[in-house]
Enzyme design. Sequence first.
Site, PDB file in Angstrom:
ATOM      1  N   ARG A   1     -11.276   7.326   0.194  1.00  0.00           N
ATOM      2  CA  ARG A   1     -11.523   5.973   0.710  1.00  0.00           C
ATOM      3  C   ARG A   1     -10.537   5.621   1.815  1.00  0.00           C
ATOM      4  O   ARG A   1     -10.800   4.714   2.602  1.00  0.00           O
ATOM      5  CB  ARG A   1     -11.401   4.940  -0.425  1.00  0.00           C
ATOM      6  CG  ARG A   1     -12.514   5.065  -1.432  1.00  0.00           C
ATOM      7  CD  ARG A   1     -12.507   3.901  -2.369  1.00  0.00           C
ATOM      8  NE  ARG A   1     -12.525   2.644  -1.628  1.00  0.00           N
ATOM      9  CZ  ARG A   1     -12.216   1.480  -2.141  1.00  0.00           C
ATOM     10  NH1 ARG A   1     -11.875   1.392  -3.393  1.00  0.00           N
ATOM     11  NH2 ARG A   1     -12.271   0.396  -1.409  1.00  0.00           N
TER      12      ARG A   1
ATOM     13  N   ASP B   1       0.813  -1.225   0.000  1.00  0.00           N
ATOM     14  CA  ASP B   1       0.000   0.000   0.000  1.00  0.00           C
ATOM     15  C   ASP B   1       0.844   1.272   0.000  1.00  0.00           C
ATOM     16  O   ASP B   1       0.325   2.355  -0.262  1.00  0.00           O
ATOM     17  CB  ASP B   1      -0.953   0.017   1.209  1.00  0.00           C
ATOM     18  CG  ASP B   1      -1.979  -1.096   1.136  1.00  0.00           C
ATOM     19  OD1 ASP B   1      -2.162  -1.666   0.042  1.00  0.00           O
ATOM     20  OD2 ASP B   1      -2.597  -1.407   2.172  1.00  0.00           O
TER      21      ASP B   1
END
Length: 416
Positions: free
Chosen positions: A397, A305
């Site tokens: 998000r 990520d």
Amino acid sequence: MKKVQIEGGRRLEGKVEIGGFKNSAVALIPATILAGDKCLIDNLPDISDVDKLSQILINNGARIKRIGLKKLEIDTTDIEKCYADYDMAKDMRASYYLLGAGLGRFKKAKVIFPGGCHIGTRPIDQHIKGFEALGAKVSIEHGIISVEAEKLVGTDIYLDVVTVGATINIMLAATMAEGTTTIENAAKEPHIVDVANFLNCMGADVKGAGTDTIKINGVDKLRGCEHSVIPDQIEAGTYMIAAAATKGAVTITNIIPKHLEAITAKLKEMGVKITENGDSLRVEVKKPIKNINIKTLVYPGFPTDLQQPMTSLLSIAAGTGTVTETIFESRFKHVGELKRMGASIKVEGRIAVIQGVEKLSGSKVEATDLRAGAALLVAGLIAEGTTEIENAEYIERGYSCYIEKLIKIGAKITEV
Ligand code: EPU
């Protein structure tokens, strides 16, 4: 579609507070279903995935009360089913946790095949293997996954790949199974431990979370409890990268430095000064930064990520570096946009070779997924002139109040 505009070239300075971990929060919210009671979850990030999951629980009969900005009281007493259709969950990955939670409490659940960021094929075969091993029947029809069992019986489950999602989903399903479930080759990410702690606080018996063998002794019933979400290591890592990229001096607070060891080590290798102090750390750039090689791995390795925002930083570091993505096969969609801004990057298969350039220049670019959006934020902060990021809703998000947080540390950024 949301657009964000950044005037680049400003040094970031000051303090930024990190919120609760998105990837933990999106598992904890469905896990409350198992309690059939009132749970209080604190330190939740203010992000769209939390809002969407809360709405799915409400649609299934939960009562949810917001207490301040970060706390939710979730009462799942009156939930009678676990269901999420296309309109409720099409663009979200974490909806798959409704399967484990629904199976655990009602012995059945029906959820749309999970979506989420387009970063690879993202199969869910290991989730299905785990559910079936516990005694459930799994079928996929018309895009809906149905899981159903007469009873769930604990067993040994060996995961063929280390997967965060399947490890958590099997833990959820097994909490009230008969006997003991053992997950071998389990994921060890910090949020696995966070979810296990939450389950234990509800009365479950989960041991070994954070190692590659997790044992779940089934209990008859769970109850409500209070829990605070761990800090978001990916949000923290992104601000560390942004601080380094702008040659800034930023203190990142409300973190667990241990969870950030992989990113801290890599930034230090580049020549960035990092000083830890309890639950905060300071990132400072005092000399030119040099390029390095990065390989994404499961925890405690370098997190996939952070690979995308890190690529933006490497694109202006001196010399040549590489990024090898081993977790998701198509997590390089940000590269085309970075090249539009002047970066020199060549992708071959799962490896990106980055030749550091003197500067990036602002441009119109498009976020294709959440962390690609974060990569473009970092690039926009460095670039000369104006960068306009399209599809900025992706960023929401995973990054709570990112515009306010960045303005507070000196960025010139606005939603247009
Ligand atoms: N995999 C399988 N079979 C499965 C499950 C996974 O082959 O049944 C493979 C995947 O294709 C991938 C690897 O195993 O190659 C790891 O996948 P994992 O299950 O760990 O990832 P995930 O559950 O799909 C979560 C996060 C991701 C994060 C990864 C890795 C959520 C909702 N998503 O995804 O978060 O990148 O773990 O840590 O928690 C993000 O935050 O930007 C994001 C994409």
